[in-house]
Design an enzyme around this catalytic site. Sequence first.
Site, PDB file in Angstrom:
ATOM      1  N   TYR A 101      53.842 -16.057  52.316  1.00  0.00           N
ATOM      2  CA  TYR A 101      54.738 -16.714  51.354  1.00  0.00           C
ATOM      3  C   TYR A 101      56.149 -16.151  51.529  1.00  0.00           C
ATOM      4  O   TYR A 101      56.334 -14.945  51.657  1.00  0.00           O
ATOM      5  CB  TYR A 101      54.260 -16.455  49.919  1.00  0.00           C
ATOM      6  CG  TYR A 101      55.239 -16.958  48.882  1.00  0.00           C
ATOM      7  CD1 TYR A 101      55.091 -18.230  48.330  1.00  0.00           C
ATOM      8  CD2 TYR A 101      56.341 -16.194  48.494  1.00  0.00           C
ATOM      9  CE1 TYR A 101      56.008 -18.711  47.409  1.00  0.00           C
ATOM     10  CE2 TYR A 101      57.267 -16.673  47.579  1.00  0.00           C
ATOM     11  CZ  TYR A 101      57.090 -17.925  47.041  1.00  0.00           C
ATOM     12  OH  TYR A 101      58.007 -18.409  46.140  1.00  0.00           O
ATOM     13  N   GLU A 189      61.512 -22.495  48.961  1.00  0.00           N
ATOM     14  CA  GLU A 189      60.228 -21.837  49.149  1.00  0.00           C
ATOM     15  C   GLU A 189      59.514 -22.348  50.400  1.00  0.00           C
ATOM     16  O   GLU A 189      59.495 -23.545  50.651  1.00  0.00           O
ATOM     17  CB  GLU A 189      59.377 -22.149  47.900  1.00  0.00           C
ATOM     18  CG  GLU A 189      58.093 -21.386  47.795  1.00  0.00           C
ATOM     19  CD  GLU A 189      57.350 -21.766  46.507  1.00  0.00           C
ATOM     20  OE1 GLU A 189      57.415 -21.022  45.530  1.00  0.00           O
ATOM     21  OE2 GLU A 189      56.702 -22.836  46.509  1.00  0.00           O
TER      22      GLU A 189
END
Length: 381
Positions: A101, A189
């Site tokens: 991530y 993101e």
Amino acid sequence: MKLHEYQSKHIFSNYGIPIPSGRVAANAAEAKQIAEELGGPVVIKSQVLVGGRGKAGGIRLAKSPSEAEELATQILGMEIKGLPVRKVLVDEAASIETEIYLGITNDRAERKPVMMASSAGGIEIEQVSKDTPEKITKVHIDPLLGLRDYQARDLAAGIDLPRLHWRMFGQIARGLWKAYLDSDATLAEINPLVITSQDRLLAVDGKMVLDDNALFRHPELAEMRDLDVEPEAETEARKYSLSFIKLDGQIGCMVNGAGLAMATMDIIKLSGGEPANFLDIGGGASSEKVAAALRIILSDPDVKVVLFNIFGGITRGDEVARGIIAALQQVDTRVPMVTRLVGTNAEEGRQILSEANMITAETLVNAAEKAIAAAEGGAGN
Ligand code: GDP
Ligand code: MN
């Protein structure tokens, strides 16, 4: 404003972040065509503005163009979390070894952007933060200095990224920071950022949320807004410059001023009710604007009563009352209305409303109680 995955990844790639080759398709034949061009296995990805598409069956691997066509047909017929799928992204399938991530958002408490990395990629970061917060590494970015190289290295070290990938990871982190900064984003993101079996880093998913208040500086980004998938009420609200947020309760709220709107919602909750929306019609609202606001509130089938809480300062009570009457002539509704009107020209306003069969209240608490009673016993929308 949320961007689709394909839009976000397109922006990312302009900042040197590697993304899979692929294109967006609006029908199955196009999806097949793209799969043929890419040659080899592809992934068919629903383009809807919610997360968790994978779990919902909105992301599927296809080995051949004909399978791509078949899966695109299926996915284009789906609804994910209530949103219809109108487009699919057809990407070259990645052979994934590891999912990471990498994201950036504003940390309001620190008054700085924060970049976060985690070895638990592919899972929603809120979940990781709850279950295994030790797996998240954070660095705060001084907006004037930007992301420093040592900070990118700290992130790489924090998630135990193999040394071999540090250079590329640094490039991706800097690209993400620049994309975030240049676009006036509130979120950028990559989840997951993957390590492929060929030892490459690749942004397989992408998500950006842009600050609506800064969109005037980015006409090319504002143009990316997908009206197809936006709730109609939000499109309407924007057209009339109303701040509107839909909530889950039954009491529709029409209020002038954001602070007063929040106070109204608090009092409704304190009195045992649930607001159906946040709505700020702003100062000096014209009757046309009030009418639009009322149409928007009543378009929600959950609304059982509408509570007007108007403080007449710049906004004149009689003007608001005329707006309400005008709106009621346009919308056929049996939903009961409770009004609390004080301030400038409140007297005239109340007079106009009393002729229109509205329930009036003297205080906000009194108005909330009357609205709750009307919602429970009311005729419904
Ligand atoms: P999300 O569920 O909406 O976050 O959609 P993602 O694009 O993140 O995809 C969900 C999951 O599908 C990823 O975490 C991967 O595990 C998997 N996935 C996505 N793209 C590919 C791909 O090209 N190849 C493989 N093998 N898996 C993929
Ligand atoms: Mn994802």
